[in-house]
Motif scaffolding. Structure first.
Motif, PDB file in Angstrom:
ATOM      1  N   CYS A   1      19.503  90.631 -35.149  1.00  9.27           N
ATOM      2  CA  CYS A   1      19.367  92.076 -35.405  1.00  9.27           C
ATOM      3  C   CYS A   1      18.970  92.320 -36.859  1.00  9.27           C
ATOM      4  N   SER A   2      17.758  92.810 -37.077  1.00  4.45           N
ATOM      5  CA  SER A   2      17.129  92.792 -38.403  1.00  4.45           C
ATOM      6  C   SER A   2      17.385  94.019 -39.263  1.00  4.45           C
ATOM      7  N   GLY A   3      17.770  95.137 -38.654  1.00  7.97           N
ATOM      8  CA  GLY A   3      17.976  96.353 -39.439  1.00  7.97           C
ATOM      9  C   GLY A   3      16.717  96.853 -40.115  1.00  7.97           C
ATOM     10  N   ALA A   4      15.544  96.643 -39.493  1.00  7.97           N
ATOM     11  CA  ALA A   4      14.266  97.016 -40.098  1.00  7.97           C
ATOM     12  C   ALA A   4      13.954  98.496 -39.889  1.00  7.97           C
ATOM     13  N   GLU A   5      12.965  98.995 -40.601  1.00 12.06           N
ATOM     14  CA  GLU A   5      12.507 100.376 -40.466  1.00 12.06           C
ATOM     15  C   GLU A   5      11.791 100.549 -39.129  1.00 12.06           C
ATOM     16  N   THR A   6      12.148 101.607 -38.404  1.00 15.82           N
ATOM     17  CA  THR A   6      11.518 101.880 -37.112  1.00 15.82           C
ATOM     18  C   THR A   6      11.010 103.304 -36.981  1.00 15.82           C
ATOM     19  N   HIS A   7      11.314 104.177 -37.949  1.00 16.61           N
ATOM     20  CA  HIS A   7      10.903 105.586 -37.894  1.00 16.61           C
ATOM     21  C   HIS A   7      11.302 106.229 -36.568  1.00 16.61           C
TER      22      HIS A   7
ATOM     23  N   THR B   1      11.381  91.182 -35.193  1.00 17.93           N
ATOM     24  CA  THR B   1      12.050  92.086 -36.130  1.00 17.93           C
ATOM     25  C   THR B   1      12.317  93.419 -35.450  1.00 17.93           C
ATOM     26  N   ASN B   2      13.581  93.815 -35.415  1.00 20.34           N
ATOM     27  CA  ASN B   2      13.935  95.074 -34.755  1.00 20.34           C
ATOM     28  C   ASN B   2      14.803  95.932 -35.668  1.00 20.34           C
ATOM     29  N   GLY B   3      15.141  97.113 -35.194  1.00 19.86           N
ATOM     30  CA  GLY B   3      15.901  98.052 -36.017  1.00 19.86           C
ATOM     31  C   GLY B   3      17.397  98.009 -35.811  1.00 19.86           C
ATOM     32  N   LYS B   4      17.882  97.123 -34.966  1.00 26.29           N
ATOM     33  CA  LYS B   4      19.321  97.071 -34.691  1.00 26.29           C
ATOM     34  C   LYS B   4      20.092  96.531 -35.894  1.00 26.29           C
ATOM     35  N   SER B   5      21.328  96.987 -36.041  1.00 26.78           N
ATOM     36  CA  SER B   5      22.129  96.648 -37.213  1.00 26.78           C
ATOM     37  C   SER B   5      22.520  95.170 -37.237  1.00 26.78           C
ATOM     38  N   PRO B   6      22.397  94.508 -38.393  1.00 29.79           N
ATOM     39  CA  PRO B   6      22.862  93.124 -38.527  1.00 29.79           C
ATOM     40  C   PRO B   6      24.354  92.961 -38.257  1.00 29.79           C
ATOM     41  N   GLU B   7      25.082  94.050 -38.325  1.00 30.97           N
ATOM     42  CA  GLU B   7      26.519  93.971 -38.031  1.00 30.97           C
ATOM     43  C   GLU B   7      26.753  93.619 -36.561  1.00 30.97           C
ATOM     44  N   VAL B   8      25.777  93.891 -35.726  1.00 32.99           N
ATOM     45  CA  VAL B   8      25.874  93.550 -34.303  1.00 32.99           C
ATOM     46  C   VAL B   8      25.647  92.056 -34.103  1.00 32.99           C
ATOM     47  N   ASN B   9      24.634  91.509 -34.780  1.00 37.25           N
ATOM     48  CA  ASN B   9      24.300  90.084 -34.657  1.00 37.25           C
ATOM     49  C   ASN B   9      23.455  89.693 -35.861  1.00 37.25           C
ATOM     50  N   LYS B  10      24.001  88.811 -36.718  1.00 39.50           N
ATOM     51  CA  LYS B  10      23.322  88.467 -37.969  1.00 39.50           C
ATOM     52  C   LYS B  10      22.258  87.389 -37.807  1.00 39.50           C
ATOM     53  N   VAL B  11      21.959  87.025 -36.563  1.00 38.00           N
ATOM     54  CA  VAL B  11      20.835  86.122 -36.303  1.00 38.00           C
ATOM     55  C   VAL B  11      19.633  86.892 -35.773  1.00 38.00           C
TER      56      VAL B  11
ATOM     57  N   SER C   1      14.327  88.187 -38.964  1.00 39.01           N
ATOM     58  CA  SER C   1      13.558  89.150 -39.758  1.00 39.01           C
ATOM     59  C   SER C   1      12.216  88.583 -40.185  1.00 39.01           C
ATOM     60  N   TYR C   2      11.208  89.455 -40.223  1.00 40.82           N
ATOM     61  CA  TYR C   2       9.859  89.129 -40.716  1.00 40.82           C
ATOM     62  C   TYR C   2       9.168  88.053 -39.881  1.00 40.82           C
ATOM     63  N   SER C   3       9.522  87.942 -38.593  1.00 39.04           N
ATOM     64  CA  SER C   3       8.938  86.865 -37.782  1.00 39.04           C
ATOM     65  C   SER C   3       8.361  87.395 -36.477  1.00 39.04           C
ATOM     66  N   VAL C   4       7.493  86.575 -35.878  1.00 35.93           N
ATOM     67  CA  VAL C   4       6.877  86.875 -34.594  1.00 35.93           C
ATOM     68  C   VAL C   4       6.749  85.571 -33.810  1.00 35.93           C
TER      69      VAL C   4
END
Length: 369
Positions: A323-329, A311-321, A148-151
């Motif tokens: 998958c960020s669960g971020a806003e993607t609209h 940072t992507n919108g996929k659920s952290p429940e899939v992968n907590k390393v 999360s929050y990285s590039v």
């Protein structure tokens, strides 16, 4: 014999009027010339392309933040993802990627990123340098998720086998923090045909490493004292020679940092060699593989450079390393840009060198992440 020329009053009056008219005509011409120059000046303000700023694009192909392949990008721009900007002092090449959009290959993440067109052996000579600044990372994400929050702003990627990554250079900044972290990750070249157990080991440059995360979704770790702010310039140098990767990181006001990593002889060949950092971060999600003894020795490698949004919108429940669960609209890129859900990186300079002996005869362009 000299002759005197006698001008009558009438003739003098005629000449005077002619001179006045001529003078007016010249004035009019000057006015027209001035207008012409103004138009010319407008014409001079033509598009400054990335290839005008950093003239090395013959060596790369570009993937855009919508997943499309732009190919070799001399005299090219795309105002959504890849263009130039001037900060009042210098021209920069801007790479921009939203949290969500069409991705390239098997990756979960968007990128506006160059991929070197030719692969090379880690046993010979290759070098990439860049001076850059990160101007935005995602405004949303799950603080427990390391990505999360990285590039990623620079890579070495394998073109063969599992197509893993012996180097990823990250910038990461948590919301509310002024300073972010620079770190680099080494991904193991997993032993065997199954690559699901692959993992990264992260080394901090300035600030924290990849494994420092929040205690819950919206609770962040302490801000790094020696971190890098958004918009703060830094440089990296990557050199591979005789199987050894040498890294150097430079930023004004910060200690210069250097690192060395062997790419042809693994230190992670048994489960007892798995570092504690990896045991804490990756092993709980089942990524607990070991590396082949010769690491990346038998594979072709290539450089990458740009904005690879982690940072992507996929659920952290899939992968907590990852998958960020971020806003993607819902994948709406413009809405993501409007509320800061994107990664943006500006490059001022960059250079690439690969010895003739190092380059493979087979062209290669990235197939996945």
């Amino acid at each position: 014999m000299n002759k005197k020329i006698i001008i009558s009053g009438a003739t003098f009056l005629f000449l005077s009027i002619s001179l006045i008219l001529t003078s007016c005509t010249n004035t009019a011409k000057k006015t027209n010339t001035s207008t012409s120059l103004s138009t010319s000046e407008v014409e001079v303000q033509k598009t400054v392309y990335a290839s005008d700023v950093i003239p090395f694009f013959d060596h790369w192909k570009l993937i855009l933040g919508d997943g499309s392949n732009a190919g070799v990008v001399n005299n090219f721009e795309n105002k959504d993802f890849f263009y130039t900007a001037n900060d009042g002092s210098n021209n920069w090449v801007v790479y921009k990627a939203p949290n969500s959009g069409d991705t390239h290959g098997t990756s979960n993440n968007t990128r506006t990123e160059l991929a070197q067109a030719k692969k090379w052996s880690p046993l010979t000579d290759a070098k990439l340098t860049a001076t850059l600044k990160v101007t935005n990372v995602s405004s949303t994400g799950d603080a427990r998720v390391a990505a999360s929050y990285s590039v990623v702003v620079g890579q070495i990627h394998s073109a063969d086998g599992h197509e893993n990554e012996p180097l990823k250079i990250f910038y990461k900044k948590f919301p509310g923090h002024t300073k972010g972290s620079i770190f680099w990750n080494y991904e193991i070249n997993t032993l065997g045909d199954d690559n699901s157990g692959r993992w990264d080991y992260s080394s901090a440059v300035w600030g924290n490493n990849f494994s420092v995360v929040g205690t819950d979704e919206n609770t962040y770790p302490e801000e790094p004292i020696d971190g890098i702010a958004l918009g703060e310039e830094f440089s990296y140098e990557i050199e591979v020679k005789d199987g050894i990767m040498n890294l150097k990181f430079i930023s004004e006001g910060h200690e210069t940092k250097s690192f060395t990593k062997n790419l042809i002889e693994s230190e992670y060949t048994t489960t007892t060699n798995i570092p504690k950092q990896t045991q804490n971060l990756f092993v709980p999600i089942g990524q607990d593989g070991v590396e082949r003894k010769n690491a990346y020795a038998s594979e072709g490698l290539f450089f990458k450079l740009g904005s690879y949004n982690q940072t992507n919108g996929k659920s952290p429940e899939v992968n907590k390393v990852w998958c960020s669960g971020a806003e993607t609209h819902g994948g709406d890129i413009q809405k993501q840009y409007e509320d800061g859900n994107y990664a943006e990186v500006w490059f001022k300079t960059a250079s690439i060198y690969v010895s003739d002996a190092a380059v493979s005869n087979d062209g290669y362009f990235i197939k996945n992440d």
